[in-house]
Design a protein around this motif. Structure first.
Motif, short mmCIF file in Angstrom:
data_model
loop_
_atom_site.label_atom_id
_atom_site.label_comp_id
_atom_site.label_asym_id
_atom_site.label_seq_id
_atom_site.Cartn_x
_atom_site.Cartn_y
_atom_site.Cartn_z
N CYS A 39 0.87 -1.18 0.00
CA CYS A 39 0.00 0.00 0.00
C CYS A 39 0.91 1.22 0.00
CB CYS A 39 -0.90 -0.01 1.22
SG CYS A 39 -1.84 1.52 1.47
N THR A 40 0.80 2.01 -1.04
CA THR A 40 1.59 3.24 -1.13
C THR A 40 0.74 4.41 -0.66
OG1 THR A 40 2.83 2.33 -2.98
CG2 THR A 40 2.94 4.71 -2.65
N ALA A 41 1.32 5.20 0.23
CA ALA A 41 0.59 6.31 0.83
C ALA A 41 1.28 7.64 0.49
CB ALA A 41 0.54 6.14 2.35
N PRO A 42 0.57 8.73 0.63
CA PRO A 42 1.20 10.03 0.43
C PRO A 42 2.34 10.23 1.44
CG PRO A 42 -1.18 10.25 0.42
CD PRO A 42 -0.86 8.85 0.89
N PRO A 43 3.30 11.07 1.11
CA PRO A 43 4.42 11.32 2.03
C PRO A 43 3.94 11.74 3.41
CG PRO A 43 4.86 12.28 -0.11
CD PRO A 43 3.46 11.78 -0.15
N LEU B 113 2.63 7.68 6.98
CA LEU B 113 2.98 6.59 7.89
C LEU B 113 3.59 7.11 9.19
CD1 LEU B 113 2.43 5.12 5.24
CD2 LEU B 113 4.39 3.66 5.73
N GLY B 114 4.10 8.31 9.17
CA GLY B 114 4.69 8.88 10.37
C GLY B 114 3.66 9.45 11.32
N LYS C 114 6.03 -1.76 7.68
CA LYS C 114 5.99 -0.51 6.92
C LYS C 114 7.40 0.00 6.68
CE LYS C 114 5.40 2.63 10.87
NZ LYS C 114 4.79 3.92 11.28
N ASP C 115 7.51 0.77 5.63
CA ASP C 115 8.76 1.42 5.26
C ASP C 115 8.45 2.90 5.14
OD1 ASP C 115 10.98 2.50 3.99
OD2 ASP C 115 11.29 0.77 2.72
N ASN C 116 8.75 3.63 6.20
CA ASN C 116 8.41 5.06 6.21
C ASN C 116 9.10 5.82 5.09
OD1 ASN C 116 6.87 4.53 8.44
ND2 ASN C 116 8.04 5.79 9.86
N ALA C 117 10.34 5.44 4.79
CA ALA C 117 11.09 6.16 3.76
C ALA C 117 10.45 6.00 2.39
CB ALA C 117 12.52 5.67 3.75
#
Length: 122
Positions: free
Chosen positions: A20-24, A27-28, A70-73
């Protein structure tokens, strides 16, 4: 906007990783959840990951087959599913919820992806 990918037709016993790709910066801050839905049934909680990295899974001991990460970067949340069963067949949705809201409650989530179909053949 949340965009899921990685679904498809697989055999029972296979593994699959949904993304799942999210806007920048999403996830933070937000709690990210995965739900699944079969036609005619309610959307079902699968797993969630908080901004801290704390994870939660569906209550009936599915933790062993499902792993959320998740991968925040890369602004990406993953759901790894092992030992797939035909009953895992569903549309899998990624969603974002405000931190601190009940992670397993779909009403906590106000931003949903379009879903990705997973079909498991026996």
């Amino acid at each position: 906007q949340l965009v899921e990918s990685g679904g498809g037709l697989v055999q029972a016993g296979d593994s699959l990783r949904l993304s799942c790709t999210a806007p920048p910066r999403t996830l933070g801050w937000y709690t990210m959840g995965w739900f699944r839905q079969v036609p005619g049934r309610e959307r079902e909680f699968v797993a969630a990951i908080a901004r801290s990295g704390h994870t939660a899974y569906k209550v009936d001991s599915e933790k062993g087959r499902f792993t959320i990460s998740k991968d925040n970067a890369r602004n990406t949340v993953h759901l790894q599913i092992k030992s797939l069963k035909p009953e895992d067949t569903a549309v899998y949705y990624c969603a974002a919820a405000q931190p601190g809201s009940p992670a397993s409650d779909s009403s906590s989530y106000n931003n949903w992806g379009q879903g990705t179909q997973v079909t498991v053949s026996s």
